[in-house]
Design an enzyme around this catalytic site. Structure first.
Site: not given
Length: 900
Positions: A160, A564
């Site tokens: 990532h 999130k």
């Protein structure tokens, strides 16, 4: 240049004064040399600009309100007055400084670790030996030893995009670190005086490397490909893990056997398994193809085989044991004859160089077979690692029979542990794909007529399964086979993987062996996890899988998207509850459960100390097994240095062992029950507050405007796209990593704390919350992590970013929650300011913050002009501004460290 002044009265200087002498000396030296390099290349005026900005941001950080405000305003004026070229140079100067300070801190940490290891009186806490002693006291030494033998630590490296440094920059930093080590040696020998020839030569070399760091562009010109990412992470294996892992096993065996470890057969089993998503994670990354996965496996295999070849040759050259003192036993003599007949010319050459040293000859011929395996010489190569292990154990047994136990269970045992840990594959490549992609491809295949060609997407999805089969056939069954289904929402999502595997291999063919792992990411999916898992047990493929592997099952939990989805507080509580329910379900169904934690580096993505998090988990959710993702800058921070890597693994495995201690499980269960009402109140209040922000009309475009989110996507950090669509119209369009990264760059760190202040206010009882902090590990971990996150925020800088959005009601929500959270966290932890009870961390934050402020002001300068609707910059100016912004992003990431 760029160090704490010694005559300032404020707290930051006090923090500087508390630096250990050796660390302060390193920072002073590196800062001074950087100043010299800057003067040589940019002239005294450049250094003067850097120093003026440095002094102003320090004054703005540490003086009273009136002086601080004036200094801050002056710093903003200075930044705005810089030419574009000079602004670039200043940004690079502060970024270089952070790289140098980071390496000085890491070097000092290694220095401390080595000092503790050399002195029994300084042994650190959180070690496997201490954990074993504590567990033995609770359950008895025999049962504790049994649990040690069943340990498993399984880090999974991912690519990532949160490592902002170029590889060239990292290499320069590593060389400077090596020179600091040489400086320590000079200091030890008393040869470090400035006038000595050795010290002068060292200074010259340091200047050369720092000059190279300064002149090396911090920005990549192109995004790395997935294969580039594979090759980058190989450095961690080559330089660290390959040699560190057997060192850790040795520590464990010493904890079990004491001083006789290394002379008798080890009781410790190899408990590390290394996984990788690099080249396998195709969820949202169109550049990870089946071909890339095959390449990734080949590259990893080449590295481990080369490592095994070199290790066996090195150890073989040292086995100069004469046949008169250490003869071969019958089995080893047979092995030597067989190896010699298979490789006659090499055998003759080795026999000539090693007369009367039969054990040496055996191991050097084994090294030749490993080389042949790497070169794919079928006549001489091993087919599977077990062949190599059999031969090494025959050699080991012969040494034992001849009374050479130290040689049998010393370095040769380390080699055996390396083969057992890494095999011929090094990393266990894991595939990840979105459940929606599987559904789409299966629907297409169902409608295909005979002779029709599948779409490009369907063809690629099917080819992945053929690649897994290829990897298993070429590198062994452990090399690949785990298949993670992201956004698992039903048991059908698991069944779909097996259907696609059959479709890929065709009728009559045997599909690859697959261990299909559900990944529960959203709040709703976490709540549904026990039901979905129960339904999985009804699927024939899952029944067959469990029957063949001893009823072992992996379940993955997503930290990023759950945070999130509902905010960091509700996500933390939901993850705990999901783990508790899944663990209970596994106990009821006789499942050996491994929970796979999809943690990132930043707090909004499950970051924070791993060992603390492990000890806060529900009963039976660990049971001696811990698997997690390691990504971005975390990989190199935890595994880039051998001593730090060994310490990290030691801490994690000791916590993994203690997590299943009766006292730990009882404490966590009792605290969860006692504070269930507090958890429910916090959950509801934090979610409501979080939704008030993220579900406000126009929130997503506002977020993109007040942070450098769009520009972060331009950075050539990783191969994976930063968002799912062409623009960010809703939070769902954005991946969790840039969501966290952008808030961090804006010095708000919202993803690590937003909603906690309201949650604590809803509880309202300070005495009760302080009791929870003392008694409830999950709550304590949450509060401590938020304290660190808040300490790295800067309300004054944050307000400048929020003003860019022209939405005062949303900005007010953020700043009000920031103030409320900081107030509650400070009172709960019992200090006058954040991190007061963690002085080392507090010192580091205070030392860095003014320098990060300087970079933030440079970033704001660029961002304001790019966001100026009234006077849009032309293309040339826009390019200059974007470059400055990206340079500052690198610098802020280096200064704050845990950014994504």
């Amino acid at each position: 240049m760029l160090e704490a002044p010694t005559n300032s009265p404020a707290s930051r200087t006090e923090a500087g004064a508390e630096l250990p002498d050796e660390l302060r000396s390193d920072v002073h030296l590196l800062g001074t040399l950087l100043g010299q390099v800057i003067t040589e290349t940019g002239g005294p005026a450049l250094l003067d600009d850097v120093e003026r900005l440095r002094r102003l941001t320090i004054a703005a950080y540490e003086h009273g309100a009136e002086v601080a405000d004036d200094s801050f305003a002056s710093a903003e004026e200075l930044v705005d007055a810089l030419s574009p070229a000079r602004a670039d140079e200043v940004a690079r100067a502060f970024t270089c400084y952070f790289h140098l300070v980071n390496l000085a801190e890491e070097h000092h940490r290694v220095r401390v670790l080595r000092s503790r290891g050399a002195s029994p009186a300084k042994q650190q806490e959180d070690t496997i030996s201490q954990a074993f002693a504590r567990l033995s006291a609770e359950i008895g030494e025999e049962k504790a030893a049994e649990r040690v033998r069943g340990l498993r630590f399984h880090p999974v490296f991912t690519a990532h995009p949160t490592e902002a440094r170029r590889r060239a920059v990292s290499s320069a930093i590593r060389r400077i670190s090596d020179l600091l080590e040489e400086r320590d040696e000079l200091r030890f020998l008393g040869s470090d005086s400035d006038g000595s020839a050795a010290a002068q030569e060292l200074t010259r070399r340091l200047l050369e490397e720092i000059d190279l760091l300064w002149r090396t562009s911090p920005l990549r010109s192109d995004k790395p490909t997935p294969v580039d990412e594979v090759r980058t992470v190989m450095a961690v294996f080559d330089e660290t893990l390959f040699t560190t892992v057997p060192r850790v096993y040795r520590r464990v065996d010493e904890a079990l056997q004491g001083g006789i470890s290394g002379t008798v057969a080890p009781l410790a089993n190899p408990f590390v398994r290394v996984g990788s998503w690099i080249g396998g994670d195709r969820d949202g990354n169109p550049f990870v193809t089946a071909k890339v996965s095959r390449q990734a496996a080949v590259i990893a295999s080449e590295h481990v085989l080369l490592g095994l070849e070199r290790a066996s040759a090195r150890i073989g050259r040292t086995l100069t044991l004469g046949s008169d003192t250490t003869p071969l036993d019958a089995a080893a003599a047979t092995l030597l004859a067989r190896l010699g007949s298979a490789d006659e010319s090499a055998a003759a050459e080795i026999a000539q160089r090693s007369p009367g040293e039969p054990h040496r000859r055996v191991l050097l011929l084994i090294a030749r077979r490993i080389e042949a395996t790497r070169r794919r010489d079928a006549d001489l190569a091993y087919t599977v690692p077990d062949e190599l292990l059999r031969e090494l154990r025959i050699l080991q047994a012969s040494l034992v029979a001849a009374g050479a136990g130290r040689h049998a269970y010393g370095e040769l045992q380390h080699l055996i542990w390396q083969v057992e840990t890494f095999g011929f594959h090094l990393t266990e490549l894991e595939v990840r794909q979105h459940s929606q992609v599987h559904r789409k491809v299966l629907a297409e295949l169902a409608e295909l007529e005979a002779g029709d060609e599948p779409s490009e997407l369907a063809a690629e999805v099917l080819d992945v399964f053929r690649s897994v089969a290829f990897i298993q056939e070429r590198h062994g069954p452990r090399a690949a086979g785990r298949y993670i289904v992201s956004f698992t929402q039903s048991s059908e999502d698991i069944a779909n993987v097996f259907k696609l595997a059959l479709a890929a291999t065709g009728p009559g063919a045997t599909p690859p062996a697959l261990n299909v792992i559900p990944l529960f990411e959203t709040f709703a999916d976490l709540q549904a996890a026990p039901r979905i898992l129960a339904e999985m047990l009804e699927q024939p493929e899952v029944v067959e899988l469990l029957a063949g592997n001893g009823r072992r099952l992996e379940v993955m939990l997503g930290y990023s998207d759950s945070s999130k989805d509902v905010g960091p507080v509700a996500a933390t509580l939901a993850l705990y509850e999901a783990q508790s329910q899944i663990a209970a379900w596994a106990q009821e169904n006789g499942i050996e459960l491994t929970l796979f934690h999809g943690r990132g580096g930043a707090l909004g993505r499950g970051g924070g100390p791993a060992n603390v998090a492990i000890l806060a988990q529900p009963p039976h959710s660990v049971d001696g097994r811990f698997k997690l993702t390691e990504q971005g800058e975390v990989i190199f921070a935890r595994y880039g240095d051998p001593d730090i890597a060994a310490r990290h693994i030691d801490q994690v495995i000791s916590a993994t062992l203690l997590a299943s201690a009766p006292s730990t499980e009882s404490r966590n269960a009792n605290a969860a029950e006692k504070y269930a009402g507090v958890a429910a109140t916090m959950d509801a209040a934090s979610r409501e507050r979080f939704f008030a922000l993220v579900k406000a009309p126009g929130f997503a475009p506002w977020f993109a405007r007040v942070t450098p989110m769009e520009e972060v996507g331009m950075l050539a950090l990783g191969s994976r796209p930063a968002r799912r669509g062409l623009s960010v119209e809703s939070l769902e369009d954005l991946r969790a990593i840039p969501w966290v990264f952008a808030w961090t760059q804006a010095r708000i760190n919202l993803t690590g704390w937003f909603g906690l202040g309201t949650a604590l206010e809803a509880v309202g009882n300070l005495e009760q919350l302080q009791a929870a902090y003392a008694e409830w590990p999950l709550f304590r971990s949450m509060i401590d992590n938020v304290a660190m996150s808040l300490a790295k925020t800067d309300a004054r800088i944050a307000r400048r970013y929020l003003e860019l959005g022209d939405r005062p009601e949303l900005a007010g929500l953020v700043t009000d929650e920031l103030d409320l959270t900081a107030s509650w966290v400070t009172r709960i932890t019992g200090g006058a300011e954040l991190l007061e009870r963690k002085p080392v961390l507090q010192r580091a934050v205070k030392m860095r913050s003014p320098y990060v402020d300087a970079l933030s002001l440079l970033q704001l300068r660029a961002l304001r002009r790019l966001r100026d609707d009234a006077r849009k910059p032309d293309s040339d100016e826009a390019a200059e501004l974007q470059r400055l912004l990206l340079l500052s992003v690198n610098g802020v990431a280096a200064g704050l460290q845990n950014t994504g």
